[in-house]
Design a protein around this motif. Structure first.
Motif, PDB file in Angstrom:
ATOM      1  N   TYR A   1      -0.984   5.905 -10.871  1.00 42.73           N
ATOM      2  CA  TYR A   1      -1.776   5.853  -9.639  1.00 42.73           C
ATOM      3  C   TYR A   1      -0.825   5.481  -8.500  1.00 42.73           C
ATOM      4  O   TYR A   1      -0.933   4.426  -7.884  1.00 42.73           O
TER       5      TYR A   1
ATOM      6  N   GLU B   1      -0.384   6.534  -5.481  1.00 40.32           N
ATOM      7  CA  GLU B   1      -0.889   6.392  -4.117  1.00 40.32           C
ATOM      8  C   GLU B   1      -1.301   4.956  -3.818  1.00 40.32           C
ATOM      9  O   GLU B   1      -1.225   4.503  -2.676  1.00 40.32           O
ATOM     10  N   VAL B   2      -1.739   4.221  -4.844  1.00 41.34           N
ATOM     11  CA  VAL B   2      -2.109   2.814  -4.676  1.00 41.34           C
ATOM     12  C   VAL B   2      -0.958   1.887  -5.023  1.00 41.34           C
ATOM     13  O   VAL B   2      -0.614   0.985  -4.252  1.00 41.34           O
TER      14      VAL B   2
ATOM     15  N   THR C   1      -9.270   5.429  -3.651  1.00 37.73           N
ATOM     16  CA  THR C   1      -8.073   4.947  -2.976  1.00 37.73           C
ATOM     17  C   THR C   1      -8.430   4.220  -1.690  1.00 37.73           C
ATOM     18  O   THR C   1      -7.905   3.135  -1.403  1.00 37.73           O
TER      19      THR C   1
END
Length: 601
Positions: free
Chosen positions: A331, A333-334, A411
């Motif tokens: 993950y 993007e986080v 997100t």
């Protein structure tokens, strides 16, 4: 003299009777005219409560295809329908039945809004040499109207099939009174139906039904949200109109298309305006209480929805290597922000060797029978029902390695849980629902599987016990303390875990391992674990089994996407994803912390 007076009286009576006849005739004409006058000439607020004068709007929340619902009363319309489409069009007795009529009605009601038109088609890159022009490539229009002067508020999103007539017409409109989207559909009886608002999406009886079969959280969505926007007309690819049926290709809207990069901005803006209001709604007016805590945390513990990402290059422009999306492995993007430094740089890096030789990749997907097929799918699978294949094209999607990844909605919520701003009494206040460390502790549970993780999902059971939390005078909530206490109580009855990678440990043990790291070093230690994993992925990518295993993992994630409620409803057309020759009963796969792939136990 008397005769003359009688004659005058008779003449006067005749004239008065003639006038009365004219007045009576005029009254009759007015009555007839009013009885035939369309309701659209009357303002909704001036319509009487008599049933025959109430605009013909229906309510059908979570309805199945073919269901109509019930007619809305005037009071119901005034309570629920205060967006542009509901209040200024439908409640005025105007009922457009086609796309062009809807566009005209919106332009008349709100001429200051900016209209933009987009086109998507899962079969839009399939040439006529494979499927004739009249074959179904599933073209659909998306049209947005934004208030460019009011912070770019997304006012309306229209979805429909192009062409002179449409059998599908859906409107999503922003209601600023309740800070939610209203959903409308033109039903089978050609009546407009209110299909609910954002709040209905999370109610158990409506989850996965009606408009909320795809809009799982009540917000606007776009599956292929990011560049390269596979299936959309964009600056990277166009849909050849000569491959669409002529009657569809002649739709005037198709001459005014803009790129999907602009729709991405519209959708991100709509997500922001909805979730900002949604997060605010979980705070008491005096900023002392947080409500519905489980709904906040489920965006961390579960996959509430998905988007799709792929390689940036298309099949015709692939270079020497194929680079899968980062969010396939992690993950990113986080995590890149959650554990990054003050300058926004991630605390780990993806080795350049996490890529596949293009020729080997093409050979691998050929060996695994990758094929795009237009057919009726067997429910909960990525396979065709026997005898339903209309056409097929060997290979994969236009942009390869097209896979489900964590959603933009999840997100947005996660990134705002630790740093959210609200306005109370003309003052801006900072709110911390949870600290970054808690988000990291949750996401580090089975972290190498960013979507569809049953292990991480187990933590939601502890979130469900919380209900409400409190805020201190700094705007910091006690959600973390409450959740940790629940998990610590549960783990006391579990056998100790000695796995150095923590992968075989329980969800609770994995969570507490990260949570109990020192506050001064937890980021660096999390980054070390992530980097070790990525190095393992790079090692697997350069040996003989990595490519084949990761392609198999992509197939497995697509299988999960096709089967998990209600996410599977996003799989509208078989052409969205390639099928393979791997048997449907092949065990599901998961990534392990050393970068290898194993069957789900």
């Amino acid at each position: 003299m008397i005769g003359s007076n009688l004659s005058d009286l008779k003449s006067s009576l005749v004239n008065q009777f003639s006038c009365l006849k004219n007045v009576f005739f005029l009254v009759i004409v007015v009555v007839i005219f009013l009885s035939w006058m369309p309701q659209s000439c009357l303002l909704a607020d001036e319509i009487s409560t008599a049933s025959e004068n109430v605009p013909n709007i229906w309510q059908c929340i979570g309805c199945l295809p073919g269901q109509v619902g019930t007619k809305m009363t005037l009071d119901e319309q005034q309570i629920h329908l205060n967006d542009l489409w509901g209040k200024q069009i439908l409640r005025q007795g105007k009922f457009p039945l086609e796309v062009k009529d809807s566009q005209a009605a919106i332009a008349q009601a709100a001429p200051s809004l900016t209209e933009q038109i987009y086109l998507v088609a899962e079969g839009g890159q399939i040439p006529v040499s494979v499927a004739p022009r009249n074959a179904n490539r599933h073209p659909r229009l998306a049209i947005t109207w934004k208030d460019r002067q009011n912070n770019g508020t997304l006012s309306i999103l229209l979805s429909a099939r192009p062409g002179p007539t449409t059998s599908f017409l859906q409107i999503i409109a922003w209601d600023s009174q309740k800070n939610q989207f209203n959903y409308y559909e033109l039903n089978d009886d050609h009546n407009w139906s209110w299909s609910g608002d954002s709040s209905h999406a999370r109610q158990p009886q409506f989850i996965g039904h009606g408009c909320f079969d795809c809009h799982h959280n009540g917000s606007v969505i776009m599956k292929e949200l990011k560049q390269p926007w596979n299936n959309w007309t964009s600056q990277l690819a166009t849909i050849d109109l000569s491959a669409l049926p002529e009657i569809i290709a002649q739709d005037p809207n198709l001459a005014n298309l803009v790129g999907a990069n602009l729709l991405e901005q519209d959708i991100r803006g709509g997500v922001s305006q909805y979730y900002s209001a949604w997060l605010d709604s979980h705070l008491s007016q005096d900023l002392t209480t947080v409500t519905e805590v489980p709904q906040l945390l489920r965006h961390l513990t579960t996959t509430t929805s998905v988007n799709f990402e792929s390689t940036l290059e298309n099949l015709g422009t692939l270079g020497t290597v194929v680079t899968p999306p980062k969010n396939f492995f992690l993950y990113d993007e986080v995590f890149s922000k959650l554990t990054g430094d003050v300058f926004g740089d991630a605390g780990y890096s993806f080795p350049n060797t996490i890529a596949f030789n293009t020729n080997q990749f093409r050979q691998t997907i050929e060996n695994k029978g990758f094929t795009l097929r237009q057919c009726d799918r067997i429910e909960n699978t990525n396979e065709c029902q026997p005898g339903t294949i209309d056409y097929e094209q060997p290979g994969t999607t236009f942009h390869p390695f097209f896979i489900p990844v964590p959603s933009n909605e999840d997100t947005f919520v996660i990134q705002n849980l630790s740093n959210f701003q609200v306005i109370r009494g003309n003052q801006r206040r900072n709110i911390q629902f949870i600290p970054d460390k808690l988000a990291a502790a949750i996401l580090m549970v089975d972290f190498q599987n960013p979507v569809f993780s049953p292990t991480r999902n187990r933590l939601q059971a502890y979130a469900e016990k919380l209900d409400t939390a409190t805020l201190d005078n700094r705007g910091v909530s006690n959600i973390a303390a409450l959740l940790v206490a629940e998990i610590e109580a549960a783990v006391t009855g579990q056998s100790p875990c000695s796995d150095p990678n923590w992968d075989s440990c329980s969800a609770e043990q994995q969570f507490l391992h990260t949570w109990n790291l020192p506050d001064t070093t937890w980021k660096s230690q999390v980054n070390q674990r992530i980097q070790s994993y990525l190095n393992g992925v790079a090692n697997q990518s350069t040996n003989g089994s990595g490519l084949s295993n990761y392609v198999d993992l992509s197939i497995s994630r697509r299988k999960q996407f096709a089967a998990i409620e209600p996410i599977k409803n996003l799989f509208e057309f078989s052409l969205l994803l390639p099928q393979s020759n791997l048997p449907e009963n092949t065990p599901l796969l998961r990534m392990q912390p050393d970068g290898t792939v194993a069957s789900v136990q």
